[in-house]
Write a protein that holds these residues in place. Structure first.
Motif, PDB file in Angstrom:
ATOM      1  N   VAL A 159      22.934   6.269  -5.248  1.00  0.00           N
ATOM      2  CA  VAL A 159      22.887   4.833  -5.483  1.00  0.00           C
ATOM      3  C   VAL A 159      21.819   4.545  -6.538  1.00  0.00           C
ATOM      4  N   GLU A 160      22.235   3.984  -7.654  1.00  0.00           N
ATOM      5  CA  GLU A 160      21.287   3.630  -8.715  1.00  0.00           C
ATOM      6  C   GLU A 160      20.432   2.449  -8.264  1.00  0.00           C
ATOM      7  N   THR A 161      19.109   2.621  -8.304  1.00  0.00           N
ATOM      8  CA  THR A 161      18.184   1.541  -7.948  1.00  0.00           C
ATOM      9  C   THR A 161      17.143   1.399  -9.045  1.00  0.00           C
ATOM     10  N   THR A 162      16.610   0.204  -9.184  1.00  0.00           N
ATOM     11  CA  THR A 162      15.674  -0.044 -10.285  1.00  0.00           C
ATOM     12  C   THR A 162      14.348  -0.646  -9.840  1.00  0.00           C
ATOM     13  N   ARG A 163      14.235  -1.061  -8.577  1.00  0.00           N
ATOM     14  CA  ARG A 163      13.035  -1.783  -8.149  1.00  0.00           C
ATOM     15  C   ARG A 163      12.122  -0.895  -7.306  1.00  0.00           C
ATOM     16  N   PRO A 164      10.856  -1.289  -7.180  1.00  0.00           N
ATOM     17  CA  PRO A 164       9.885  -0.437  -6.469  1.00  0.00           C
ATOM     18  C   PRO A 164      10.166  -0.273  -4.980  1.00  0.00           C
ATOM     19  N   LEU A 165      10.728  -1.310  -4.331  1.00  0.00           N
ATOM     20  CA  LEU A 165      10.959  -1.270  -2.895  1.00  0.00           C
ATOM     21  C   LEU A 165      12.455  -1.347  -2.619  1.00  0.00           C
ATOM     22  N   VAL A 166      12.992  -0.264  -2.052  1.00  0.00           N
ATOM     23  CA  VAL A 166      14.412  -0.229  -1.696  1.00  0.00           C
ATOM     24  C   VAL A 166      14.507  -0.259  -0.175  1.00  0.00           C
ATOM     25  N   VAL A 167      15.014  -1.359   0.343  1.00  0.00           N
ATOM     26  CA  VAL A 167      15.167  -1.535   1.785  1.00  0.00           C
ATOM     27  C   VAL A 167      16.540  -1.034   2.205  1.00  0.00           C
ATOM     28  N   VAL A 168      16.562  -0.139   3.193  1.00  0.00           N
ATOM     29  CA  VAL A 168      17.832   0.370   3.726  1.00  0.00           C
ATOM     30  C   VAL A 168      17.992  -0.196   5.132  1.00  0.00           C
ATOM     31  N   VAL A 207      12.002  11.620 -10.536  1.00  0.00           N
ATOM     32  CA  VAL A 207      11.425  10.325 -10.160  1.00  0.00           C
ATOM     33  C   VAL A 207      10.582  10.502  -8.900  1.00  0.00           C
ATOM     34  N   GLU A 208       9.341  10.025  -8.937  1.00  0.00           N
ATOM     35  CA  GLU A 208       8.465  10.104  -7.773  1.00  0.00           C
ATOM     36  C   GLU A 208       8.809   8.958  -6.819  1.00  0.00           C
ATOM     37  N   ALA A 209       9.064   9.292  -5.550  1.00  0.00           N
ATOM     38  CA  ALA A 209       9.439   8.267  -4.573  1.00  0.00           C
ATOM     39  C   ALA A 209       9.048   8.734  -3.181  1.00  0.00           C
ATOM     40  N   GLY A 210       8.920   7.780  -2.252  1.00  0.00           N
ATOM     41  CA  GLY A 210       8.533   8.108  -0.887  1.00  0.00           C
ATOM     42  C   GLY A 210       9.402   7.396   0.121  1.00  0.00           C
ATOM     43  N   TYR A 211       9.162   7.721   1.381  1.00  0.00           N
ATOM     44  CA  TYR A 211       9.936   7.176   2.497  1.00  0.00           C
ATOM     45  C   TYR A 211       8.989   6.650   3.566  1.00  0.00           C
ATOM     46  N   ALA A 212       9.331   5.514   4.165  1.00  0.00           N
ATOM     47  CA  ALA A 212       8.591   4.988   5.308  1.00  0.00           C
ATOM     48  C   ALA A 212       9.576   4.259   6.202  1.00  0.00           C
ATOM     49  N   SER A 222       0.832  -1.209   0.000  1.00  0.00           N
ATOM     50  CA  SER A 222       0.000   0.000   0.000  1.00  0.00           C
ATOM     51  C   SER A 222       0.862   1.254   0.000  1.00  0.00           C
ATOM     52  N   ARG A 223       1.953   1.236   0.749  1.00  0.00           N
ATOM     53  CA  ARG A 223       2.846   2.396   0.784  1.00  0.00           C
ATOM     54  C   ARG A 223       3.524   2.622  -0.573  1.00  0.00           C
ATOM     55  N   ILE A 224       3.916   1.534  -1.207  1.00  0.00           N
ATOM     56  CA  ILE A 224       4.539   1.668  -2.527  1.00  0.00           C
ATOM     57  C   ILE A 224       3.573   2.351  -3.493  1.00  0.00           C
ATOM     58  N   GLU A 225       2.308   1.925  -3.480  1.00  0.00           N
ATOM     59  CA  GLU A 225       1.293   2.530  -4.347  1.00  0.00           C
ATOM     60  C   GLU A 225       1.050   3.989  -3.971  1.00  0.00           C
ATOM     61  N   GLN A 226       1.079   4.289  -2.671  1.00  0.00           N
ATOM     62  CA  GLN A 226       0.848   5.654  -2.193  1.00  0.00           C
ATOM     63  C   GLN A 226       1.857   6.624  -2.791  1.00  0.00           C
ATOM     64  N   PHE A 227       3.089   6.160  -2.997  1.00  0.00           N
ATOM     65  CA  PHE A 227       4.147   7.046  -3.484  1.00  0.00           C
ATOM     66  C   PHE A 227       4.458   6.846  -4.965  1.00  0.00           C
ATOM     67  N   GLY A 228       3.502   6.330  -5.695  1.00  0.00           N
ATOM     68  CA  GLY A 228       3.661   6.266  -7.141  1.00  0.00           C
ATOM     69  C   GLY A 228       4.566   5.176  -7.650  1.00  0.00           C
ATOM     70  N   GLY A 229       4.814   4.160  -6.818  1.00  0.00           N
ATOM     71  CA  GLY A 229       5.556   3.008  -7.313  1.00  0.00           C
ATOM     72  C   GLY A 229       7.000   2.912  -6.871  1.00  0.00           C
ATOM     73  N   LYS A 230       7.463   3.815  -5.952  1.00  0.00           N
ATOM     74  CA  LYS A 230       8.850   3.730  -5.480  1.00  0.00           C
ATOM     75  C   LYS A 230       8.893   4.102  -4.005  1.00  0.00           C
ATOM     76  N   LEU A 231       9.423   3.207  -3.164  1.00  0.00           N
ATOM     77  CA  LEU A 231       9.457   3.437  -1.726  1.00  0.00           C
ATOM     78  C   LEU A 231      10.828   3.089  -1.164  1.00  0.00           C
ATOM     79  N   TYR A 232      11.401   4.026  -0.411  1.00  0.00           N
ATOM     80  CA  TYR A 232      12.601   3.757   0.369  1.00  0.00           C
ATOM     81  C   TYR A 232      12.148   3.420   1.783  1.00  0.00           C
ATOM     82  N   LEU A 233      12.414   2.195   2.203  1.00  0.00           N
ATOM     83  CA  LEU A 233      11.925   1.695   3.475  1.00  0.00           C
ATOM     84  C   LEU A 233      13.099   1.507   4.434  1.00  0.00           C
ATOM     85  N   GLU A 234      13.150   2.351   5.470  1.00  0.00           N
ATOM     86  CA  GLU A 234      14.182   2.240   6.492  1.00  0.00           C
ATOM     87  C   GLU A 234      13.825   1.108   7.442  1.00  0.00           C
TER      88      GLU A 234
END
Length: 493
Positions: free
Chosen positions: A164-173, A198-203, A20-32
């Motif tokens: 950092v170049e990333t290509t996938r919807p969910l980037v786990v840090v 690029v549209e992206a979000g953080y959670a 749901s969070r990935i969709e909320q941010f347009g398909g890209k989420l950085y997840l701490e």
């Protein structure tokens, strides 16, 4: 030992909310990812039923959409900071995590070395990563961080960090431990993504404190006990209360930094999607608790374990008395004391009656067994043997290891290896038992039941040797020790 947590439900709920969070941010989420990603033993102890690898199993359900960044603080490399639960340095743990992720089929983007200021050890580690074919990126200290928003969110702030170049919807840090710069890595990436259109979000994926449990619930108090060295404290989230009229629990550092984080998000993307620190979290642990009494009991035991762990550390180093005082306060808040486990009183009584170091363990059925120091076995070895007899149903009086099997090993230790202590450590005892199992049916039966001791609580009347403590940890036994040494010496191995 009874379960109080539905692990399968937890994994399903977490995966659903992350999608749901990935969709909320347009398909890209950085997840701490807060806490341990692969081996969260603290969560497993305070939420019985939680599997230490639950987080990674949840990510496997999203594997095709996931890639992982590992952050490590250059100052931690320089100081050779050690993970207390594993006994390895943070830089070694980065390599361990890389191996785990690769073995499990996860894509990894590389390693971000944060707070880099030409520290020699950090530079050497980067060369080591390069020699292993692992990409690394440098993030630098930013003047005025975290309050000078205009400077931080600029080409001279986040813009100076390597992207950092990333290509996938969910980037786990993730990281080897706290203070590694996970949040700053996420925000730096958001800045670079925004400048690239690029549209992206953080959670934030943070298991503790559990936001929808009471502030003084033992599970949340246990989190404070686990982070006593960081001065973390649980608190009511005032921003969430003001925005929604709902009482939730967060911890002080997230609450204190939230106004700054919100301003950063507004500066990066024009608006903040969050009204509170609780909003940022993706944490469904509270919704998977199925037996509140079970998790309360487990959490109370964890608070006491943390007390003894710190007491031993104070004895070893002579520092940390203020942490010990705070843990005593936390025990009072949870309504427990140092003698919560029956293993402690049993071990101390055994020492009093035998005149030597002793140990005791609570077995899965609730019974307590003890072990004493003898001419050939140390207390840890004796307790291990008696505990295995207990879970295997072998008579306590039966000599599974004969003196004839033990004596040659003792002689080897003293005569050839020059050890002053002839007694077998627990690892040596387990090897002797394994060898005996080839010809002795009772010994073979004990070996078959080693796994049954995982999760049991053991207490010793003196501080264990590093060798015995490591073996018990490997077997998954929770160990506490009275903060005193067997002998009065200035140097202890």
């Amino acid at each position: 030992m009874r379960n109080g947590f539905d692990n399968d439900k937890y994994i399903a709920l977490q995966a659903e909310h992350i999608r749901s969070r990935i969709e909320q941010f347009g398909g890209k989420l950085y997840l701490e990812f807060g806490g341990k990603l692969f081996d969260d033993y603290h969560a497993a102890r305070v939420l019985p039923g939680f599997e230490p690898d639950s987080k990674i199993r949840m990510l496997k359900s999203l594997a095709d959409d996931v890639e992982i960044i590992i952050a490590i603080n250059a100052n931690d490399i320089e100081k050779s900071k050690v993970r207390g639960d594993l006994g390895i340095t943070y830089d070694e743990d980065v390599l361990r995590l890389m191996d785990i992720f690769r073995t499990m089929g996860f894509a990894t983007s590389g390693v971000v070395i944060t707070h880099y200021a030409n520290q020699p050890s950090a530079g050497a580690f980067r060369k080591r990563l390069d020699s292993l074919g692992i990409k690394s990126y440098l993030h630098y200290p930013i003047a005025g961080y975290p309050y000078d928003i205009d400077h931080i969110v600029s080409d001279e702030g986040y813009g100076r960090n390597e992207y950092v170049e990333t290509t996938r919807p969910l980037v786990v840090v993730t990281a080897p431990g706290p203070g590694s710069g996970k949040m700053a890595t996420c925000l730096s990436q958001l800045y670079h993504e925004h400048t690239r259109g690029v549209e992206a979000g953080y959670a934030k994926y943070e298991t503790f404190p559990v936001w929808n449990l009471p502030l003084k619930h033992p599970v949340n108090i246990a989190y404070e006990a686990a982070t006593v060295d960081l001065d973390d404290a649980n608190t009511i989230d005032p921003f969430h209360l003001e925005a929604y009229g709902e009482t939730t629990v967060n911890y002080n550092r997230d609450v204190e930094i939230f106004p700054v984080l919100k301003a950063m998000l507004e500066s990066i993307s024009g608006e903040s999607p969050y009204q509170s620190p609780t909003d940022m979290g993706v944490n469904m642990a509270g919704n998977a608790i199925v037996d509140d009494d079970a998790v309360r009991d487990a959490a109370k035991m964890e608070i006491v374990r943390r007390y003894f762990q710190t007491a031993v550390e104070v004895k070893r180093t002579g520092i940390g008395h203020e942490r010990l005082e705070r843990l005593e306060l936390l025990m009072n808040q949870a309504g427990v004391n140092a003698s919560l486990s029956p293993a402690r009183s049993a071990a101390l009584l055994k020492e009093e009656t035998t005149g030597g170091p002793a140990g005791a363990m609570v077995l899965p059925d609730g019974s307590v067994v003890t072990g004493k120091t003898s001419a050939l076995l140390g207390a840890a070895s004796s307790l291990l043997m008696n505990a295995l007899k207990g879970v295997a149903g072998v008579d306590d009086d039966k000599d599974v290891l004969s003196d004839e099997a033990i004596t040659p090993i003792c002689r080897l230790k003293t005569q050839q290896l020059r050890s002053r202590n002839p007694r077998l450590h627990s690892d040596e005892t387990l090897i002797a038992l394994s060898i005996s199992s080839a010809t002795d049916e009772a010994a073979a039966k004990l070996i078959e039941h080693v796994e049954d001791l995982r999760g049991c609580d053991a207490f010793f009347s003196v501080i264990l040797s590093a060798t015995d403590e490591k073996l018990y940890r490997t077997l998954g036994i929770n160990v506490c020790c009275e903060p005193k040494y067997e002998q009065h010496r200035y140097y202890h191995k």
